[in-house]
Write an enzyme that holds these catalytic residues in place. Structure first.
Site, short mmCIF file in Angstrom:
data_model
loop_
_atom_site.label_atom_id
_atom_site.label_comp_id
_atom_site.label_asym_id
_atom_site.label_seq_id
_atom_site.Cartn_x
_atom_site.Cartn_y
_atom_site.Cartn_z
N ASP A 199 8.17 -59.26 18.88
CA ASP A 199 8.06 -58.06 20.09
C ASP A 199 8.10 -56.84 19.27
O ASP A 199 9.01 -55.80 18.92
CB ASP A 199 9.37 -57.99 20.77
CG ASP A 199 9.10 -57.11 22.11
OD1 ASP A 199 8.06 -56.61 22.22
OD2 ASP A 199 10.22 -56.98 23.13
N GLU A 259 10.21 -62.70 31.18
CA GLU A 259 11.41 -61.73 31.42
C GLU A 259 11.38 -61.68 32.90
O GLU A 259 11.57 -60.45 33.56
CB GLU A 259 10.95 -60.44 30.68
CG GLU A 259 10.89 -60.48 29.20
CD GLU A 259 10.73 -59.24 28.47
OE1 GLU A 259 10.25 -58.35 29.07
OE2 GLU A 259 11.30 -59.05 27.45
N GLU A 305 8.49 -47.83 20.73
CA GLU A 305 9.75 -48.51 21.30
C GLU A 305 10.93 -48.84 19.87
O GLU A 305 11.99 -48.46 20.17
CB GLU A 305 9.48 -49.82 22.09
CG GLU A 305 10.81 -50.40 22.54
CD GLU A 305 10.44 -51.60 23.32
OE1 GLU A 305 9.36 -51.82 23.78
OE2 GLU A 305 11.41 -52.31 24.02
C1 GCV Z 1 7.17 -54.02 29.88
C2 GCV Z 1 9.79 -55.75 25.51
C3 GCV Z 1 10.24 -54.29 26.19
C4 GCV Z 1 9.92 -54.32 27.66
C5 GCV Z 1 8.25 -54.67 28.09
C6 GCV Z 1 8.28 -56.16 27.41
C7 GCV Z 1 6.82 -56.36 27.40
O1 GCV Z 1 10.43 -56.58 25.92
O2 GCV Z 1 11.47 -54.16 25.86
O3 GCV Z 1 10.18 -52.91 28.00
O4 GCV Z 1 8.20 -54.71 29.20
O5 GCV Z 1 8.27 -55.94 25.85
O6 GCV Z 1 5.93 -56.50 26.64
O7 GCV Z 1 6.50 -57.14 28.54
#
Ligand code: GCV
Length: 703
Positions: A387, A308, A415
């Protein structure tokens, strides 16, 4: 009449006020009303002494630590090596301790274990190290009156997993997109505020108590997405980290730091962060040495690399083993570990490209590296291949790397499970994951993978769900997730309903008025099945996502369908689901060993709850349940909303029995959960009705 949950205000004016979560003073009533003897020395023994002394001051008990001894103690908490205990029953327990637990193995108690017994009217906790004494004391608190009733045969208690960790996704600066806490739903950070450390020691210390009481022994103090200010926690802001470590140390909690792979460039001024460059290696070695000078028991680094948009070894043509081993080399002389995340995938995917499958990514990247990581590298793997969804298969990486230390990562912060506005007790979901046997019935469990050989595994990790909210987790019932995480990390075989009972006994019953049994029944009725309820009214049959892009709250069926994130459901007029088979799909099923590679490959054998994760099927496909997919979607969405309505009604019943402030907060959240569940139901049902044209067999209203 109800009484307020006893909380504590910080000694520092203007700082936070908070509730006591699972350690209200009344939880210590039984222990605190007795003569107690504490025997041994050490920082964590002092913590035990302090806890016992405060409880005794409140409830009329008395505590002895060293001569002159009072020999009629009801409770003895002693280090075995501290020598003779001046209490006949306790002394005979001490002398007999090893044989008494021989049935459980070698009789050793280890760094964190303890022996608990009640013999001849004395309750005895024996440990070989101070942390064991602390955990043993909290066991006595959990037992309450039962610790002092009947005789208890000597039993050894040791954690199944040595590493039981919470990762805080807290930022020092308020990030313009992710805020003070990324994916945080409980207010601000306990550690940081507006670019600076909070120095709220009283609250931090209470946090340490809560963690120790459920068994958590490590945290990471900053977000895995390490931005500019946070990168400097490693260098010029290290003092802030040392301060947190100092406050948490008396509760046996070791501090870790998320670091940026680009630190040698952004902090050190080097032209490169290439893991094979000697200047880079020297920079990490020096930076790490300085960390250990300030924090001798520092745990290690956590790294999100090439994921990411975070920097990583790919920029230099190196792989993840090169990257992880670079940091491992710097940490090894000090006994630290590098926790390297396996959450690596292409987040700039073309949605038109049906050959790329995000679920495959972690295995594709990491399985070929098995055996290449240094001994002090822990590969931290999200429990599922995508995720943290409310339903996913277990990640195949966890079955593919026998020569690597693996940690399993869960998400306590909700989340994708209602963002602490919805009740969603995750204990049953985590328990299912931990008990899963990736090689079939004859093989080990995911908990065994996390434990590793001879206890050398990476353990269990959860993304933390607490903040500076007065109830810690904003939704008071979400505290149970944190508690359950710690308890499952200590013993993955614990039953989620029994963990909930412990949490209710510690948190609610000591301060409930009227009819505590109604409180207990109500909590169970609302929480036991709340994860499945959540699953029912959200994305169906394991297909995942369907949440609003960005903040991830509430429904948006096509929100991610034509985006680069790789989270698609492929619904059309004929059917829905992702074909991940070897025969006709992305081949992801081939990443599993047998029997799951075969079970998941087969539409007929695939478990209903994962069908749309693995297969694209027609709406009239018949599930094992006997219902068609489309009817299942309608039925579960109507049922889910009804269940939330029932939760709301139940909560009204305990109105006078619990703290009004807590009651109001939960009631307000249940209203929102109901509103949101209705929205989910209506959007999902309408979407699939319009796509399929198939009416509901029961003629209910679909828009
Ligand atoms: C900290 C998901 C979440 C992100 C998070 C990522 C991760 O994509 O939406 O906010 O980033 O996981 O676990 O690194």
């Amino acid at each position: 009449m109800s009484v307020p949950v006893t909380g504590r205000a910080s000694a520092h004016a203007g700082k936070s006020i908070w509730h006591a979560a699972w350690l209200p003073p009344a939880a210590f009533r039984e222990l605190g009303s007795r003569p107690v003897l504490v025997h041994g020395e050490g920082l964590l023994v002092d913590t035990v002494l302090d806890e016992v002394s405060r409880a005794c001051a409140r409830y009329g008990g008395r505590v002895w630590h060293g001569p002159p001894w009072q020999v009629d103690a009801d409770l003895v908490l002693a280090l075995r090596e501290a020598g003779r205990v001046p209490n006949v029953a306790a002394e005979s327990a001490r002398l007999g301790a090893t044989p008494a637990v021989n049935g459980a193995g070698d009789g050793a108690l280890g760094d964190e274990g303890y022996l608990l017994a009640r013999v001849d009217g004395v309750t005895v906790v024996l440990a070989d190290a101070p942390a064991g004494l602390l955990y043993g004391m909290f066991h006595v608190v959990r037992l309450g009156a039962a610790a002092f009733d009947d005789e208890l045969p000597a039993r050894r208690h040791r954690p199944a997993l040595d590493r039981r960790m919470l990762d805080h996704w807290d930022n020092v600066d308020v990030h313009p997109v992710s805020g003070q806490v990324e994916r945080g739903y409980a207010g601000g950070s306990l550690f940081w505020r507006d670019g600076a450390a909070r120095h709220d020691h009283a609250r931090l210390r209470d946090y340490g108590r809560l963690l120790a009481a459920c068994g958590v022994n490590a945290i990471t103090v900053n977000n895995v997405n390490v931005h500019d200010t946070e990168a400097r926690l490693l260098t010029d802001r290290l003092g802030d980290v040392a301060e947190i470590a100092q406050v948490l140390r008396p509760y046996g909690v070791r501090v870790h730091l998320s670091v940026s792979f680009a630190a040698p460039v952004v902090l050190g001024g080097l032209p490169t962060a290439d893991p094979l460059d000697d200047r880079v290696r020297a920079w990490w070695a020096a930076a790490t040495r300085r960390v250990y000078q300030r924090i001798p028991d520092f745990g290690g680094y956590l790294v999100k690399a090439d994921s990411e948009g975070r920097p990583g070894p790919f920029a230099y043509g190196r792989d993840h083993a090169d990257g992880a081993n670079l940091l491992a080399e710097a940490l090894a002389p000090h006994g630290g570990v590098v926790r390297w995340r396996a959450f690596v995938y292409d987040h700039r995917q073309d949605w038109r490209d049906r050959s790329t499958d995000r679920a495959r990514a972690a295995h594709d990247h990491f399985a070929p590296l098995d055996g290449r990581f240094d001994d002090n590298v822990i590969l931290q793997v999200k429990f599922g291949p995508i995720d943290f969804q409310p339903r996913e298969p277990v990640s195949p990486v966890l079955a593919a790397m026998p020569a690597t230390r693996l940690a399993v990562e869960l998400q306590a912060t909700q989340e994708y499970t209602g963002q602490q506005r919805h009740v969603c007790y995750l204990g049953p979901w985590w328990s299912e994951v931990l008990r899963f046997r990736p090689r079939g019935e004859a093989g080990g469990t995911i908990a065994d993978v996390a434990a590793g050989r001879a206890g050398a595994g990476g353990g269990l990790v959860a993304v933390a769900n607490v903040g500076d909210d007065p109830f810690w987790t904003a939704h008071p019932l979400a505290q149970a997730n944190l508690y359950a995480f710690g308890r499952l990390a200590w013993d993955p075989l614990l039953v989620p309903g029994a963990i909930l009972d412990e949490w209710i006994d510690l948190t609610w019953l000591p301060v409930a008025t009227g009819d505590p049994e109604t409180v207990r029944r109500t909590m169970h009725a609302i929480m036991d099945d709340s994860w499945r309820t959540y699953e029912r009214y959200t994305a169906p049959l394991g297909v995942g996502f369907m949440v609003r892009p960005g903040h991830h709250y509430g429904p948006d069926v096509d929100g991610y369908e034509y985006t680069p994130w790789g989270t698609y459901h492929f619904a059309d007029r004929d059917g829905v689901g992702v074909d991940r088979t070897r025969a006709t799909g992305t081949g992801f099923t081939g990443q599993y060993p047998p029997p799951w590679s075969e079970v998941y490959e087969s539409r007929e054998r695939c478990p209903d709850e994962l069908l749309l994760f693995f297969h694209h099927v027609p709406y009239r496909h018949v599930l094992h349940s006997g219902r068609t997919v489309i009817q299942h979607i309608y039925d579960t969405h109507f049922a889910g909303v009804e269940e939330v309505a029932a939760m709301r009604e139940r909560w009204r019943l305990v109105a006078g029995a619990v703290d009004p402030a807590v009651h109001d907060r939960v009631a307000e959240r249940l209203d929102e959960q109901f509103r949101s569940a209705v929205e989910w139901r209506d959007q999902i049902n309408t979407y699939f009705f319009r796509k399929s044209g198939v009416p509901d067999a029961h003629g209910r209203r679909i828009h």
